[in-house]
Design an enzyme around this catalytic site. Structure first.
Site, PDB file in Angstrom:
ATOM      1  CE  LYS A 106      -4.719  -8.206   3.933  1.00  0.00           C
ATOM      2  NZ  LYS A 106      -4.860  -6.769   3.659  1.00  0.00           N
ATOM      3  CB  THR A 107       2.597  -7.761   4.337  1.00  0.00           C
ATOM      4  OG1 THR A 107       1.678  -8.036   3.275  1.00  0.00           O
ATOM      5  CG2 THR A 107       3.945  -8.339   4.002  1.00  0.00           C
ATOM      6  CG  ASP A 119      -0.569 -10.971   0.475  1.00  0.00           C
ATOM      7  OD1 ASP A 119      -1.655 -10.863   1.067  1.00  0.00           O
ATOM      8  OD2 ASP A 119       0.069  -9.994   0.051  1.00  0.00           O
ATOM      9  CB  THR A 123      -8.856  -8.286   0.183  1.00  0.00           C
ATOM     10  OG1 THR A 123      -8.760  -9.095  -0.987  1.00  0.00           O
ATOM     11  CG2 THR A 123      -7.542  -7.575   0.400  1.00  0.00           C
ATOM     12  NE  ARG A 126       0.432  -0.551   0.504  1.00  0.00           N
ATOM     13  CZ  ARG A 126       0.028  -1.814   0.499  1.00  0.00           C
ATOM     14  NH1 ARG A 126      -1.175  -2.120   0.033  1.00  0.00           N
ATOM     15  NH2 ARG A 126       0.816  -2.758   0.967  1.00  0.00           N
TER      16      ARG A 126
END
Ligand SMILES: Nc1ncnc2c1ncn2[C@@H]1O[C@H](COP(=O)(O)OP(=O)(O)OP(=O)(O)O)[C@@H](O)[C@H]1O
Length: 343
Positions: free
Chosen positions: A68-69, A113, A162, A221
């Site tokens: 997302k970032t 975020d 999330t 990640r």
């Protein structure tokens, strides 16, 4: 006893964030997977560029570590616009948000975020800012307080969450476009790994990439993190050469099994099968039996175990599926959840 969560936790700590910055794709064309989101987003961006107007606000919904970032940064880069980054927990008061909004330049991208964790007054200020590019600054207190309207430059908000379900409807409705980020397929994670390996100057054969990808919980990640552990292992124990067997040995050493389950996952499954006969059992009882906080079991282990079809949530508690018995090398009882014809 608590478990070392670091290796397969979807969250990143400060040091890891620095490493991640070096591995981030910078443009939409470099972003791997999420084909539908990429196509939707490229249309939104291209039409905004043609109209020479900031695009609609974008909400991104998905688990930690799915990019997302990275996408927020890509949106700003594709628009050639500056990016301002903050997070829901940092916006405790309306004033925190006003300070950012009032200094945004025209067309700037603001990334918030964990937007579901914003405080209520800031959230309310955001509604008006998103819709009318205006905020009311309240001066004074009590009956004498006055609201001074302040125009702000048209900007694009990119929110990441999330837990989209926790966003109040008025906020959700003000986003023109919601990107739903899914977990990645193994093949996509292999591509992520090949790209990262090239950037880290690690030679990664295809079968080794596959071995790591399969154990990465559908999350870039985690894939990048496992790659670094495999590289370390290869450097110290295998003369710097990574192959499938080296990758498998390294990940076994770190107790990540063939499906990406780690010690906590296996402990939860083991307790469910051996102590509770496959369930149903309540979350807190299960957590106590593995010496963990219920929240850790619920947030960290359970979503993955459910996604893998190893446990199911039922109104009476958690139950193990037939696949869970098999995964731990045990024979499922005939009435195991998901075994035989459905009832
Ligand atoms: N589609 C992708 N292609 C290549 N690398 C990716 C992709 N998505 C994520 N990554 C890599 O995974 C890492 C984590 O991504 P990112 O920080 O964007 O996730 P996130 O969803 O914002 O997580 P969080 O919500 O925890 O901040 C980064 O290093 C990024 O380079």
């Amino acid at each position: 006893m608590t478990f070392e969560r670091e290796l397969v936790s979807p969250d990143a700590d400060g040091e890891e964030r620095q490493i991640e910055a070096a591995l981030r794709p910078k443009r939409l064309a470099e972003f791997i997977g999420q084909a539908r989101v990429r196509e939707q987003l490229s249309l939104v961006l291209e039409s905004a560029l043609r109209r020479q107007r900031p695009p609609d606000h974008v909400l991104m919904n998905g688990s930690p570590g799915l990019g997302k970032t990275t996408l927020a940064m890509i949106i700003a880069a594709e628009l050639s616009a500056p990016l301002r980054i903050t997070s829901g927990p940092a916006l405790e008061r309306a004033g925190d948000l006003a300070a950012i909004l009032s200094t945004l330049g025209e067309g700037e991208v603001l990334f918030i975020d964990e937007i579901h964790r914003m405080a209520r007054p800031a959230e309310e200020m955001l509604y008006m800012a998103m819709e009318d590019f205006r905020v009311d600054i309240v001066v004074g207190k009590g009956p004498g307080a006055t609201a001074i309207p302040l125009d702000i430059a048209p900007f694009t908000l990119v929110g990441a969450t999330t837990r989209a379900g926790l966003l109040p409807a008025p906020l959700r409705d003000r986003f023109g476009f919601t990107a739903h980020m899914d977990f990645y397929e193994t093949g996509e994670l292999e591509q992520v790994l090949r790209r990262s390996a090239a950037l880290l100057a690690v030679e990664l054969p295809d079968d080794a990439a596959n071995e790591i990808a399969r154990r990465s919980r559908g999350t870039p990640r985690i894939a990048n993190r496992l790659l670094r552990r495999v590289r370390d292992y290869a450097d110290v124990r295998a003369g710097g050469v990574v192959d499938r067997a080296v990758a498998a040995r390294a990940l076994e050493l770190y107790e990540v099994d063939g499906e990406g389950l780690d010690r906590l996952d296996r402990a939860v499954l083991g307790a469910l099968l051996r102590k509770f006969g496959g369930g149903p059992v309540g979350l807190s009882t299960l957590a106590v039996s593995v010496g963990e906080e219920p929240e850790t079991v619920e947030v960290v282990a359970e979503p993955f175990l459910v996604r893998q079809g190893l446990i199911a949530r039922t109104p009476r508690g958690r139950v193990a599926t037939a696949a869970a018995w098999t995964h731990l090398g045990m024979t499922p009882p005939p009435d195991a959840f998901g075994a035989g014809p459905s009832t």
